[in-house]
Design an enzyme around this catalytic site. Structure first.
Site, short mmCIF file in Angstrom:
data_model
loop_
_atom_site.label_atom_id
_atom_site.label_comp_id
_atom_site.label_asym_id
_atom_site.label_seq_id
_atom_site.Cartn_x
_atom_site.Cartn_y
_atom_site.Cartn_z
N LYS A 1 0.84 -1.19 0.00
CA LYS A 1 0.00 0.00 0.00
C LYS A 1 0.88 1.25 0.00
O LYS A 1 1.96 1.26 0.59
CB LYS A 1 -0.91 -0.02 1.23
CG LYS A 1 -2.02 1.01 1.25
CD LYS A 1 -2.93 0.77 2.46
CE LYS A 1 -4.01 1.80 2.61
NZ LYS A 1 -4.87 1.52 3.80
N SER B 1 -9.72 1.33 3.35
CA SER B 1 -8.92 2.18 2.50
C SER B 1 -7.84 1.44 1.71
O SER B 1 -7.17 2.07 0.87
CB SER B 1 -8.26 3.28 3.33
OG SER B 1 -7.32 2.73 4.24
N SER C 1 -9.78 -1.24 7.36
CA SER C 1 -9.29 -0.94 6.01
C SER C 1 -8.63 -2.11 5.29
O SER C 1 -8.44 -2.05 4.07
CB SER C 1 -8.32 0.24 6.06
OG SER C 1 -9.00 1.42 6.36
#
Length: 483
Positions: A83, A158, A182
């Site tokens: 990420k 997310s 997330s």
């Protein structure tokens, strides 16, 4: 010779078997996933930075090590995504928003170092929404990230790009971050097997209350494999757990007598959709049928707890927003701009009340779940919504009404995993959350692995991994940022 699509469908544990018997090489695997990425990425939009030459160099070095019979570590040659908020030296970080120029870290984060030390081939940095504060793939910098199952559906967030990359076959091993769900929300809405580890299990470069980083994969075995790499201690994270050899290669479990909690009412937030409740209840029936002792868990999160957690985060994000120049603030997503306004005039005493509520939430979660080896629950009240929506309720501000099942385990520090347990009549994935006692990450993964072997065929994902029919070699033009 396996087709490129077939290779992209393989788990990391499958790939390692092929590397060991020389039936596949890391370069061939990189070629295969690169072809899939080439075809799917223009629609899915999972990458912020795609590694080109660096990934090819890593794959070639791994190929040579395997040829010598000297793999560097447990994931040598396996494609990995990280990420974008996981620092990689020299790779820009934007925090998912367009309000400021991306920063460029000078040093790797602990996670990036662990992956490199273990021989993982990093194929890119995946996108996230503005400051990671949306449960979708909508970002002011990146645009919209879409589900590989159906581009009109959200990925969740997310860790939106990581989830899309995993489900689409970009990499079997993906690392996301999670402060309220997330990692697990993309898990349920994309059919993945994910783990938010115990607090401190995976060292971070920026630890924060409730924050964790964990595996996003397509099997419990792969999640355990990646956790074995990420969970090594690092002094840069002053909150990390002491060294411990976790038996992550042993995921066998006899569920006879296992104490299983079934938690279908969070006590707050959005009501659970009937299809979700039915799918999760069926998981409990599977455990009970194999000899587990299943008991219902009463609601333990109050609406006030969830509202105060939301306000705490609004204040934090208001501070981030206020630090931007005026022209930068105008670039932030309108939904986020409206949401942070709720934290603009909060007093110090009120924010301390919110902090105390997180402690109350921690206490309540541990007390309600301590009697059980694992607790089964929905991950989210509903299923994947429209890709263009920032939240499950569209542009309406309902705070964090959808994270009553997930955020509790961030605050308590308990491990919580997801795996697919069914599909709606529309074909949307439904995940079950499997939570355990603090620090029992192995027990949680064992329960997930058991269920993966026991679930009906109708709950097993047929991964939407397509393409990969070209014979193009991996790109060699270096990492290219898109934003």
């Amino acid at each position: 010779m396996e087709s490129q699509t077939a290779i992209a469908r393989m788990t990391a544990t499958d790939l390692l078997v092929h590397y060991a018997d020389t039936s596949l090489s890391p370069v061939e695997v990189l070629q295969a996933v690169s072809a899939v990425i080439d075809e799917r990425e223009p629609v899915l939009n999972a990458f912020w930075v795609r590694s080109g030459d660096s990934a090819l160099q890593e794959a070639r070095a791994s190929e040579q090590r395997w040829a010598r019979g000297e793999p560097l570590g447990p994931i040598d040659g396996v494609p990995v995504t990280l990420k974008e908020n996981i620092a990689r030296a020299g790779v820009p970080q934007s925090s998912g928003h367009a309000g400021a120029e991306p920063t460029v870290p000078e040093h790797n984060s602990p996670i990036a170092d662990r992956v490199a030390e273990s021989g993982g081939v990093v194929v890119g940095s995946t996108v996230m929404p503005d400051w990671g504060m949306l449960s979708s793939g909508v970002s002011s910098r990146h645009g919209i990230t879409r589900s590989p199952w159906d581009p009109s559906w959200t990925t969740g967030g997310s860790s939106s790009g990581a989830g899309a990359a995993c489900a689409a076959g970009y990499a079997p091993l993906n690392v996301g971050t999670d402060i309220g769900g997330s990692v697990r929300l993309p898990g349920t809405w994309l059919g993945l097997t994910t783990l938010k580890p115990s607090s401190g299990r995976v060292p971070l470069d920026v630890p924060y209350l409730g924050r964790a980083a964990g595996p996003m994969t397509r099997s419990a075995e792969d999640a355990a494999l990646l956790l074995s790499v990420l969970a090594r201690p690092d002094v840069r994270d002053w909150t990390s757990l002491p060294p411990e050899e976790l038996p992550l290669r042993d995921l066998g479990l006899d569920v006879t007598g296992l104490r299983v909690g079934l938690h279908l009412d969070a006590g707050c937030g959005m009501p659970v959709a009937p299809e979700v409740a039915e799918a999760v209840a069926a998981v409990a029936l599977a455990f009970a049928g194999a000899g587990a002792v299943v008991e219902e868990v009463a609601p333990f999160v109050t609406p006030g707890m969830l509202a105060d957690l939301d306000l705490f985060w609004r204040v934090r994000s208001w501070n981030d927003y206020s630090a931007l120049p005026p022209e930068g603030r105008e670039q932030i997503l309108p939904y986020i701009r409206r949401w942070v306004q709720g934290g603009s005039e909060v007093s110090g005493s009120r924010i301390l009340e919110c902090y105390q509520q997180t402690m109350n939430l921690q206490q309540a979660t541990v007390a309600a779940t301590q009697a059980f080896d694992v607790v089964l629950s929905p991950v989210a009240p509903g299923v994947a919504f429209d890709a263009e929506w920032p939240m499950p309720f569209g542009n309406e501000d309902r705070g964090m009404a959808h994270i009553g099942f997930t955020a509790a385990y961030n605050m308590s520090g308990q491990p919580a995993a997801t795996t697919n347990c069914g599909f709606t009549v529309e074909g949307k994935p439904i995940g079950v959350q499997v939570a355990g006692r603090r620090f029992d990450d192995v027990g949680v993964l064992r329960a997930v692995r058991w269920y993966e072997g026991a679930r009906p065929a109708s709950a097993v994902p047929d991964w939407p991994i397509t393409g990969g029919t070209t014979t193009d070699r991996p790109t060699t033009d270096g990492a290219t940022a898109r934003g």
